[in-house]
Design a protein around this motif. Sequence first.
Motif, PDB file in Angstrom:
ATOM      1  N   THR A 190       0.839  -1.187   0.000  1.00 56.57           N
ATOM      2  CA  THR A 190       0.000   0.000   0.000  1.00 56.57           C
ATOM      3  C   THR A 190       0.883   1.249   0.000  1.00 56.57           C
ATOM      4  O   THR A 190       2.067   1.192   0.345  1.00 56.57           O
ATOM      5  N   THR A 191       0.289   2.361  -0.364  1.00 56.51           N
ATOM      6  CA  THR A 191       1.031   3.623  -0.409  1.00 56.51           C
ATOM      7  C   THR A 191       1.589   3.961   0.967  1.00 56.51           C
ATOM      8  O   THR A 191       0.867   3.951   1.963  1.00 56.51           O
ATOM      9  N   LEU A 206       2.824   3.824  -4.171  1.00 58.86           N
ATOM     10  CA  LEU A 206       1.491   3.526  -4.700  1.00 58.86           C
ATOM     11  C   LEU A 206       1.012   2.183  -4.190  1.00 58.86           C
ATOM     12  O   LEU A 206       1.786   1.381  -3.657  1.00 58.86           O
ATOM     13  N   ASP A 207      -0.286   1.940  -4.342  1.00 57.98           N
ATOM     14  CA  ASP A 207      -0.865   0.627  -4.048  1.00 57.98           C
ATOM     15  C   ASP A 207      -0.588  -0.298  -5.227  1.00 57.98           C
ATOM     16  O   ASP A 207      -0.727   0.100  -6.387  1.00 57.98           O
ATOM     17  N   SER A 244      10.422  -3.355  -7.829  1.00 55.67           N
ATOM     18  CA  SER A 244       9.511  -2.771  -8.802  1.00 55.67           C
ATOM     19  C   SER A 244       8.094  -3.059  -8.324  1.00 55.67           C
ATOM     20  O   SER A 244       7.754  -4.203  -8.014  1.00 55.67           O
ATOM     21  N   VAL A 245       7.281  -2.009  -8.227  1.00 57.77           N
ATOM     22  CA  VAL A 245       5.891  -2.145  -7.774  1.00 57.77           C
ATOM     23  C   VAL A 245       4.968  -1.820  -8.942  1.00 57.77           C
ATOM     24  O   VAL A 245       5.143  -0.798  -9.616  1.00 57.77           O
ATOM     25  N   VAL A 246       4.002  -2.694  -9.164  1.00 61.20           N
ATOM     26  CA  VAL A 246       3.060  -2.531 -10.271  1.00 61.20           C
ATOM     27  C   VAL A 246       1.656  -2.327  -9.706  1.00 61.20           C
ATOM     28  O   VAL A 246       1.208  -3.094  -8.856  1.00 61.20           O
ATOM     29  N   SER A 247       1.001  -1.278 -10.169  1.00 64.58           N
ATOM     30  CA  SER A 247      -0.392  -1.037  -9.784  1.00 64.58           C
ATOM     31  C   SER A 247      -1.303  -1.781 -10.746  1.00 64.58           C
ATOM     32  O   SER A 247      -1.318  -1.487 -11.944  1.00 64.58           O
ATOM     33  N   ILE A 248      -2.035  -2.777 -10.237  1.00 65.58           N
ATOM     34  CA  ILE A 248      -2.888  -3.581 -11.116  1.00 65.58           C
ATOM     35  C   ILE A 248      -4.334  -3.592 -10.633  1.00 65.58           C
ATOM     36  O   ILE A 248      -5.099  -4.484 -10.988  1.00 65.58           O
ATOM     37  N   GLY A 249      -4.715  -2.594  -9.821  1.00 64.45           N
ATOM     38  CA  GLY A 249      -6.138  -2.466  -9.493  1.00 64.45           C
ATOM     39  C   GLY A 249      -6.944  -2.210 -10.752  1.00 64.45           C
ATOM     40  O   GLY A 249      -8.105  -2.595 -10.859  1.00 64.45           O
ATOM     41  N   THR A 250      -6.298  -1.564 -11.727  1.00 59.38           N
ATOM     42  CA  THR A 250      -6.822  -1.423 -13.083  1.00 59.38           C
ATOM     43  C   THR A 250      -5.697  -1.805 -14.027  1.00 59.38           C
ATOM     44  O   THR A 250      -4.556  -1.387 -13.833  1.00 59.38           O
TER      45      THR A 250
END
Length: 306
Positions: free
Chosen positions: A33-34, A139-140, A162-168
Amino acid sequence: VVGNLIGAATVDIVPRVAGRLEAVTVRLGDRVTTGQPLAQVDDREIREQVNQSKANLEVNRATVVARENDLKVAESVLTRARASYEGGLLSKQGLEDAEARYNSAVSQVTVAKAQLQSTQARLGELEINLANTTVRSPLDGVVGRRNLDPGAFAGTNTAVLSVVSIGTVRLVANLIEKDFRRITQGADAVVDVDAFPGEQFRGHVARVAPVFDPATRTATMEIEVPNPGYRLKPGMYATAKILTQPVADAVQVPREAVIDTGTRQIAFVADATGHFTSRNVHTGLIGDDDTIQIIDGLVPGETVVT
C-alpha cells in the motif's frame, strides 16, 4: 483487437539515500500500500550526524543568548555614554568607543542568529535524509520484481524493487487506419484472456493515440479494465471486442450461419417442407456474442443452418 495487458503504473523503487540494505521486507508478488515500508538502508552514520547537529544547535542557541546579553550591556553603556557626553562629562572619543562596541554587539547577535539558522537548516536536511533511509511504496500495487537482498549496497540509481499497480490494467493494442474513425473514447469493451477461457471482463476505451506509426500504419489504443481481485496480470495476452455502434432491433444470426463464397454471402434457410435453400444475404455489424447483423435477405423467425 488483440494486445498485451500492462499495469496502470509501474514504478522502480529507488532509495533516496545510498547505503547498505539492512532489510527488504517484501517479496515477489506481495501486495503493498502507499507509504508502506519496503526496505531499510543502514542509517547509523546519518543518526550520528543528526545527533551532532542537535548538539551544535544547542550551542548556537546558547551563543545567541550570550550575544543578546552582550548587546543589552552595550546598549546600556551607550545610553549612559550619550547622557555623559551631553552633560559634558565624556569626550567625543569615549562616545564613539561606546557606539562602536554597541554596533559590534549588534553584528555578533546577527552572526550568532545566522549560525543558528544554518544549523537548523542542516539538521532539517539530515532528518529528511534519515527518514529517506526507510524506502516506502509510492502507490498501491504488488511487487513485480525484487532485485536486491539485505546486505547488498544500494545506490541512488539502483532499483531495489519494482511495484506494479494492477487495481486497473490496460490492454495496449494497435488500431488500423480503417477502424480508427469507428473507435471513440469511452466506448465499452469486452476483454477475453487465455488464462480464463469462457470468462469475460468489462472495460472501456480510455485513450487513442492521435498519431499513426508510419512504419506500421497503426495507432496505439489503451483499454482500461477494472481488476479488483488482481486476477488479470500484466503480460497476459488478451483479445478485446469494442462496441462501435449500437443498433436497436437488429436482425441477427450466429456468425457460422453465414458463408462467404468470395463473391457473395449466403445463408441456408429452411422452407415449409423442411428443405434448405441458399439465400443471398447482406451483413452488417458483428455482435459481442458471436452474432452478425443481417441487413437484408432474412427476416426474424426463419430457421437457418449453422
